[in-house]
Each structure stands twice: as C-alpha cells, then as structure tokens.
Design a protein around this motif. Sequence first.
Motif, short mmCIF file in Angstrom:
data_model
loop_
_atom_site.label_atom_id
_atom_site.label_comp_id
_atom_site.label_asym_id
_atom_site.label_seq_id
_atom_site.Cartn_x
_atom_site.Cartn_y
_atom_site.Cartn_z
N ALA A 178 0.60 -1.21 -0.06
CA ALA A 178 -0.11 -0.10 0.01
C ALA A 178 0.89 1.41 -0.03
O ALA A 178 0.24 2.28 -0.03
N GLY A 179 2.02 1.00 0.03
CA GLY A 179 3.01 2.40 0.02
C GLY A 179 3.63 2.89 1.22
O GLY A 179 3.95 4.01 1.34
N HIS A 180 3.26 2.23 2.23
CA HIS A 180 3.75 2.69 3.61
C HIS A 180 4.94 1.82 4.17
O HIS A 180 5.05 1.74 5.48
N ALA A 181 5.78 1.55 3.36
CA ALA A 181 6.98 0.89 3.89
C ALA A 181 7.74 1.44 4.77
O ALA A 181 8.55 1.23 5.55
N ALA A 182 7.51 2.93 4.74
CA ALA A 182 8.67 3.77 5.35
C ALA A 182 8.30 4.10 6.76
O ALA A 182 8.75 4.51 7.48
N ILE A 183 6.95 3.48 7.10
CA ILE A 183 6.39 3.72 8.51
C ILE A 183 6.95 2.73 9.42
O ILE A 183 6.91 1.55 9.17
N PRO A 184 7.68 3.27 10.45
CA PRO A 184 8.44 2.39 11.37
C PRO A 184 7.40 1.46 12.05
O PRO A 184 6.06 1.77 12.25
N THR A 185 7.80 0.28 12.50
CA THR A 185 6.65 -0.66 13.01
C THR A 185 7.67 -1.60 14.12
O THR A 185 8.95 -1.75 13.86
N VAL A 186 7.06 -1.94 15.07
CA VAL A 186 7.69 -2.56 16.25
C VAL A 186 6.47 -3.66 16.48
O VAL A 186 5.16 -3.44 16.00
N CYS A 187 6.95 -4.87 17.23
CA CYS A 187 5.99 -5.70 17.68
C CYS A 187 5.93 -5.86 19.03
O CYS A 187 7.09 -5.95 19.65
N ILE A 188 4.55 -6.48 19.68
CA ILE A 188 4.88 -6.36 20.96
C ILE A 188 4.00 -7.81 21.37
O ILE A 188 3.46 -8.26 20.68
N GLY A 189 4.40 -8.37 22.60
CA GLY A 189 3.70 -9.69 22.92
C GLY A 189 4.56 -10.77 23.29
O GLY A 189 4.74 -11.46 22.34
N GLY A 190 4.75 -11.08 24.33
CA GLY A 190 5.58 -12.34 24.94
C GLY A 190 7.05 -12.38 24.19
O GLY A 190 7.58 -13.30 24.18
N ILE A 191 7.50 -11.00 23.93
CA ILE A 191 8.75 -11.17 23.38
C ILE A 191 10.02 -10.86 24.46
O ILE A 191 9.68 -10.18 25.37
N ASN A 192 11.02 -11.82 24.40
CA ASN A 192 12.13 -11.87 25.45
C ASN A 192 13.45 -12.02 24.76
O ASN A 192 13.47 -12.27 23.63
N SER A 193 14.54 -11.97 25.53
CA SER A 193 15.65 -12.44 24.97
C SER A 193 16.08 -13.73 24.22
O SER A 193 16.55 -13.98 23.34
N SER A 194 14.96 -14.71 24.60
CA SER A 194 15.05 -16.05 23.98
C SER A 194 14.58 -16.27 22.55
O SER A 194 14.93 -17.10 21.64
N ASN A 195 13.88 -15.32 22.46
CA ASN A 195 12.97 -14.97 21.11
C ASN A 195 13.22 -14.00 20.08
O ASN A 195 12.53 -13.96 18.96
N ALA A 196 13.62 -12.88 20.48
CA ALA A 196 13.46 -11.51 19.89
C ALA A 196 14.17 -11.67 18.58
O ALA A 196 13.78 -11.06 17.58
N THR A 197 15.46 -12.32 18.53
CA THR A 197 16.03 -12.56 17.30
C THR A 197 15.33 -13.27 16.29
O THR A 197 15.09 -12.88 14.95
N ALA A 198 14.73 -14.43 16.65
CA ALA A 198 14.05 -15.16 15.67
C ALA A 198 12.61 -14.40 15.33
O ALA A 198 12.18 -14.59 14.35
N VAL A 199 12.04 -13.56 16.20
CA VAL A 199 10.83 -12.91 15.85
C VAL A 199 11.11 -11.77 14.82
O VAL A 199 10.28 -11.72 13.67
N LEU A 200 12.22 -11.28 14.84
CA LEU A 200 12.48 -10.29 13.80
C LEU A 200 12.78 -10.98 12.56
O LEU A 200 12.50 -10.37 11.41
N VAL A 201 13.75 -12.12 12.61
CA VAL A 201 13.82 -12.79 11.35
C VAL A 201 12.55 -13.42 10.75
O VAL A 201 12.39 -13.33 9.38
N GLU A 202 11.91 -13.98 11.46
CA GLU A 202 10.58 -14.72 11.01
C GLU A 202 9.33 -13.52 10.71
O GLU A 202 8.72 -14.14 9.55
N SER A 203 9.47 -12.58 11.19
CA SER A 203 8.34 -11.56 10.64
C SER A 203 8.70 -10.84 9.40
O SER A 203 7.95 -10.18 8.72
N SER A 204 10.01 -10.94 9.08
CA SER A 204 10.57 -9.86 8.04
C SER A 204 9.89 -10.30 6.67
O SER A 204 9.54 -11.42 6.49
#
Length: 507
Positions: free
Chosen positions: A164-190
Amino acid sequence: MDKTKVNYGVYLVTDSTPAILGNKDLTSVVEAAVRGGATIVQYRDKHSDREAAVRTARALLAVTRRHGVPLLVNDRVDVAVEVGCEGVHIGQDDMAYEEARKLLGPDKIIGVTASSIQEALKACEAGADYLGLGTVYATQTKKDTKSIIGTAGIRSILQALSAAGHAAIPTVCIGGINSSNATAVLVESSAAPAKSLDGIAVVSALVAAEDPAAAARVLLTNVAMGRVPDVVKAVAAATPLSHNMTNLVVQNFAANVALAVGASPIMANYAEEAADLAKLGGALVINMGTVTPEGLKNHVQALQAYNAAGGPVVYDPVGAGATAIRRNAVKTLLSSGHFTVIKGNEREIQTVYGSSVSQRGVDSSSSLTIPQRATLARALARRTGAVVILTGKTDIVSDASRTLRVDNGHEFLSQVTGTGCTLGTTVSAMVAAFRSDVLVAALAGLVLFEIAAERAAVRDDVRGPGTFVPAFIDELSAVRKETAGGNVAWLAKARIEALEVVEEESA
C-alpha cells in the motif's frame, strides 16, 4: 527531537503492577534499562489518578531526556500534553488519532496499535508516526488482547503495508517477546526487502528483570543481530552503487567484493564525476591509502558532492598516523564535510580522534583493552556524528548511543593486502541500501564480511592466503544469495555483544 530519526529498536513499555515491577522503583528501572540500551520508553499506567500519573511521567521524562531517548505516554494524551514529552501511543479503543493530533500538534510522535491489516492501513492513512503490531505471543502483562497473531500475522501486515506504499512507516511488535525469542521474531516476521520490523517492544523482559541494564544490552544485541539479514536482503534487492575513491593496489579486489555482496562498483578517483554519481542513490568510499595533493582535493570535492546529495560516505583513514602529511589530510577531510561511517584500526581511529600516536605504515598493534577501545569508538562517534568501526581481533561498532563488539573473522584477513579496504566497500553497499539505521547497516557489512572469511578459511581448497582470496569472494556471494533466498542459518555463527561503555574522560 526529530521524530523522523527515532530509533525503535528496543522499545520499553512500563508496567507498575506489583506482579511485574515488584517492589522496585519504576524510575530506577527505566534509568537502568535506558543506560543498557533501551531506545524509546512508553509510560503505560491505566490505573493511577491524573496527579500521580503526571508526577511519574515528569520523573521518567527527566531520565529519558538525560539519555536522549523519547518518552511516550500510553493513551493519556492529557498527561503527555502537560508534561511535554515526545508523544503518545494509542490503542484501538483509546482516543481517535485525529483528536490526539489536534491536542498534540504536528511535531509530536503518535503511535497506534494494530493487530490486523485493516487496522494498520487505517492508522497509516490517518498519519500515524509508527505502528505497534501484535500481540505476537500470549502474555500476562496485557489481558485485553484481541487476538494472538504470531510472526506470520506480523509478516502479513508488513507485506500489506509495503504493497500500500507505507513501507517507510516504522513498526515494532509486542507480546511475549524476550531475549530468548527476539532475534527469531525479527527474522521470521520480516517481509524484507519490502518491509521489516524496526524493533521489538517489551514489558516484563525489562521491567521484571533483576538487572534491567544487562537485560537491555542482551535485547539490543538480539535486535541488532535480527536485523542483519534485512540489510543483506536490501543490498541484494537494490544493487546500490559503491563509488570507491581508493588506492590502485585494491581497486580490482574492491570491485569484485562489491559485486559479490550485491553492489554495483565504480572506481572513480576524479571528483568532477562525483556530483553526477552522487545522484544515483549509492554511497561513496574515501580510502586514504594513497595521499597526494591532487587526491586530497578530489576527496574533499567528492565528499561535499555526496553531502549535498544526501548520500552516505564511508571514510577509511588508511595509515592516518604514519606521517604528518596523513595526519594533516585527516584534519582537512574532517573539516570539509560529514562522514556517515568512519572505519579504521586502533591507531587510525586514535589519530582521527586527535590522539598523538605513531603508526608504521597501515598496520596496527593493539594496546588498548576492549573497554578502552569501546570508549574510544563511542567518543569519536559522539564527536563526529558518524558510526565508527574500530577493527581488530575484536571489532567495535558504535553510534554513540549503541556500542557493540564483534568477534568474528579469520587471521587470513590480516595476511592479504586490501581486506580492510574492501571491508569499507562492503559497508558502503550496506549503508547505501539500508539508510534507516546506519549502525545496523555497518554491523551487517562487518558480520557478513567476517563470517564469509571464516567459511572460506575452512574450505578444502584453501591452503593459505593465496587460495583464500577467491574462496572468500565466493563465500561473500554465497552468503548474500542464501540470505536473499531466506536461508539465514549462517547468522548463527555471528558473535555480537552489546557493551556497557564508560564515560569518554577515560578514552
């Protein structure tokens, strides 16, 4: 604070309930977390009366302002207005975006929660400055979640935003994220290269931590590592120009490295071309390996051309401390424009910083401890506004607010002429394609370069430095292709760690 330059990497959302905060002081927890690497703070308190909320918000604002970190208030726009913080975050059941904007004005940050494609698109069209996506996983800190969407749901929203042309809008995700899954969340969500997350939002992982500063450093490491594939994919997708003004010894090597990582190289030392080349969306490398009066004049002119065009510039002060001529050239270049990245070994970085050191040629013998090197890198980053890469057995990368160490690489890199110069080329490709976070882009270039070296060194066809070079170029290309295809298994070899850095007085 320029709201377009906010770093959403490690987003702390507070929780004052005894189940999460315990008997700790919230202000002290936030102070420690920010010191450790939290890049933005949201004060969330649904229960305190207005007077108490204002009092707490003022105390938190004093902390975040001291560290140069934005403070947002969840939902309670009136509290944000009264304390004068950087903005608010509103959920789907809170005040409408349009009303919040009227109360806050155009310069404040307004983030919006979205758990579906429709909510995300509506918020972007209204004008939201960033989105908080989720809930990713079930969590005890937020009971009113509409749905658990997982990383697949995050990825779907990111893909829709890009379409939709909104790629420049920053995004974060929330919910149950911690040091054990943070990297995987970023990689898998990309959904890269089109759209990826800009960070993670956490509550318990920091507020409930026994040592919030240490926990924040771990999360900062996780986030940096998780975003590295996005940078490599961005280069593969964009094929950015890498304009190298470098010495004759390494031009062919640098061009081949640029091609291997996915860039389009041009070796052009004549500055009259720079103004046109700067318009092509790439990055410039100024390599000081060969110093002449004419060469220095060309470097200054090219630097100013790229600065005028808004293009990134990587500076490699090769042998900066070896002669008076080189030391004076450093001063001339630093006074002539702005560098996006400054890369050098310990003695080169000391010279750029202004220390009196002697250097034999372009080599470097390390005399500083890791904490001292980290302090030096951060001090130079703070002074120049550039991301600083201090190379060595342990590499340091700093943008003044975040400082990381990288312990990858292989000794063959120090036994081949020009590997340091071609690292500058690699980094230039990364910062050209991924401008939203220069530190992450520089880190990605460094990690890609050094893991490729490790992979090349253990190949059966490599018997020493001579056979290492072609294998190294092969591995750079292989890692780039693997990443572009979604295979990021190589990232498991990355040895990255966020550092606690002492004040510059001891640099």
